[in-house]
Structures are given as C-alpha cells and as structure tokens.
Design a protein around this motif. Structure first.
Motif, PDB file in Angstrom:
ATOM      1  N   GLN A  49       0.835  -1.196   0.000  1.00  0.00           N
ATOM      2  CA  GLN A  49       0.000   0.000   0.000  1.00  0.00           C
ATOM      3  C   GLN A  49       0.871   1.248   0.000  1.00  0.00           C
ATOM      4  OE1 GLN A  49      -2.352   0.687   3.550  1.00  0.00           O
ATOM      5  NE2 GLN A  49      -4.123   1.213   2.296  1.00  0.00           N
ATOM      6  N   CYS A  51       2.119   5.102   0.819  1.00  0.00           N
ATOM      7  CA  CYS A  51       2.076   5.912   2.039  1.00  0.00           C
ATOM      8  C   CYS A  51       0.903   6.890   2.020  1.00  0.00           C
ATOM      9  CB  CYS A  51       3.400   6.687   2.186  1.00  0.00           C
ATOM     10  SG  CYS A  51       4.747   5.661   2.812  1.00  0.00           S
ATOM     11  N   PHE A  54      -2.121   5.146   3.458  1.00  0.00           N
ATOM     12  CA  PHE A  54      -1.937   4.483   4.746  1.00  0.00           C
ATOM     13  C   PHE A  54      -3.121   4.793   5.658  1.00  0.00           C
ATOM     14  CE2 PHE A  54      -0.345   4.858   9.156  1.00  0.00           C
ATOM     15  CZ  PHE A  54      -0.035   3.534   9.373  1.00  0.00           C
ATOM     16  N   CYS A 128       8.610  -2.704   2.877  1.00  0.00           N
ATOM     17  CA  CYS A 128       7.151  -2.831   2.929  1.00  0.00           C
ATOM     18  C   CYS A 128       6.807  -4.201   3.494  1.00  0.00           C
ATOM     19  CB  CYS A 128       6.554  -2.654   1.526  1.00  0.00           C
ATOM     20  SG  CYS A 128       4.746  -2.506   1.553  1.00  0.00           S
ATOM     21  N   SER A 132      -1.004  -5.104   7.076  1.00  0.00           N
ATOM     22  CA  SER A 132      -2.140  -4.186   7.098  1.00  0.00           C
ATOM     23  C   SER A 132      -3.404  -5.037   7.130  1.00  0.00           C
ATOM     24  CB  SER A 132      -2.144  -3.272   5.864  1.00  0.00           C
ATOM     25  OG  SER A 132      -2.711  -3.935   4.760  1.00  0.00           O
ATOM     26  N   ARG A 168       2.047  -2.855   4.375  1.00  0.00           N
ATOM     27  CA  ARG A 168       2.217  -1.392   4.343  1.00  0.00           C
ATOM     28  C   ARG A 168       3.679  -1.050   4.549  1.00  0.00           C
ATOM     29  NH1 ARG A 168       2.240   1.061   9.480  1.00  0.00           N
ATOM     30  NH2 ARG A 168       1.712  -0.346  11.158  1.00  0.00           N
ATOM     31  N   CYS A 172       6.660   5.817   6.661  1.00  0.00           N
ATOM     32  CA  CYS A 172       6.027   6.811   5.786  1.00  0.00           C
ATOM     33  C   CYS A 172       6.330   8.186   6.360  1.00  0.00           C
ATOM     34  CB  CYS A 172       4.515   6.609   5.714  1.00  0.00           C
ATOM     35  SG  CYS A 172       4.009   5.165   4.787  1.00  0.00           S
TER      36      CYS A 172
END
Length: 178
Positions: A49, A51, A54, A128, A132, A168, A172
C-alpha cells in the motif's frame, strides 16, 4: 463306437465355449466410470500500500509484491484447524494455491466459503513488510466464489478469490497538516 465318439466330440464342442468365455460377450458391458477429481483453489494478489493511502483500504498507487507469502487456514465447525498451507506469490504478486488434502467435514459449515480464510504471512520487501488489515489480511480474508472453474477431462477445480491483500510501508513520512 463311432457314434459314441461323435456324441462325445459334439458335446465337448458345445461345452468348450463355457470353459473359455469370449471377451466379445462383454463388449457391451460399460466400464467403471473414471472418477473426476475436484480441487479447491484459492487465488489473489498481494500489494504494498502507498504511504498516501496508509490507514485506509485504498490500493490506489499500490505496487504488487513478488514472492510475498500468504497462508490459507480452514477451521472445522468446532473451531479446530482442519487445514493449513502457505503459498508464495509469483513475480507479479499473484498467488494461486491448490488446497491439496482439504476435505469438507460438514456439509454447510465445512464449505471453503465458511471455513477458510487467507492471511498475510511475510513480505520479502524490507521496506514494505508491516501487516495491514486491508480486506482483513491480518485476521483472515474471507473467500469469494466468483463462478470460476477450471475443467479438464478428469479434472475440475473450483477457484475462490481472496483479497486483494496488502502490506504497508515500514516508514512513511509525516504528512503536513495546515
């Protein structure tokens, strides 16, 4: 005497077919039908995913993760794990897993739609790799039946979909709020 021998000879000719039955007599008997193997298959895609998205379930701007690992966990109607297997995504982030050994223990509750879930396991992308919960990837994404089947002469696979699932980014940058 010749007459007795002739009677014995003719009798033996009549009895001989009974001793050696012809295979031609069985040509119309149907063979046992070959059982068709039906497999259960799960497919989906794993993403990273962005940033910018997020904290949401949005995958806009997401990139696929090659070689990401997911698991399929099926539980009986009593809550006991009845099947577990991990699968690795290909170079495009797509995973396809045959549930070899999966059996339906209960006609309704043991069906893959009710008993199986797909979870994220690991990401090879060190930037990453945080789980998530997009489409319930952390706790178990439910399967969807999308009327997809693969058919062969002695083979059939019922394909269920899960996800898309997403990891995720580990870091970030903070977003400025004005």
């Amino acid at each position: 005497m010749a007459r007795t021998q002739l009677i014995i000879f003719i009798s033996s000719l009549l009895i001989l077919p009974l001793a050696f039955p012809s295979t031609a007599a069985y040509k119309d008997v149907p063979e046992k039908p070959v059982e068709k193997k039906v497999d259960v298959v799960v497919e989906g895609v794993v993403y990273c995913q962005s940033c910018e998205r997020f904290g949401t379930w949005s995958l806009t701007g997401a990139k696929t993760i090659p070689s990401a690992k997911v698991s399929v966990i099926c539980k009986s109607h009593k809550g006991q794990v009845s099947f577990y297997k991990a699968f690795e995504a290909d170079k495009t982030g797509y995973f396809y897993g045959e549930l070899d050994g999966f059996t339906i223990s209960h006609a309704l509750l043991g069906h893959p739609l009710q008993s199986c879930k797909v979870k994220l396991v690991s990401s090879p992308d060190e930037n990453c790799s945080l789980l998530s919960n997009v489409n319930y990837g952390m706790y178990g994404a439910p399967l969807r039946f999308e009327n997809k089947r693969l058919m062969g002469s002695n083979y059939e696979a019922v394909v269920y979909s899960a996800g898309p699932l997403a990891f995720r980014p580990n870091h970030c940058p903070p977003t400025p709020h004005y």
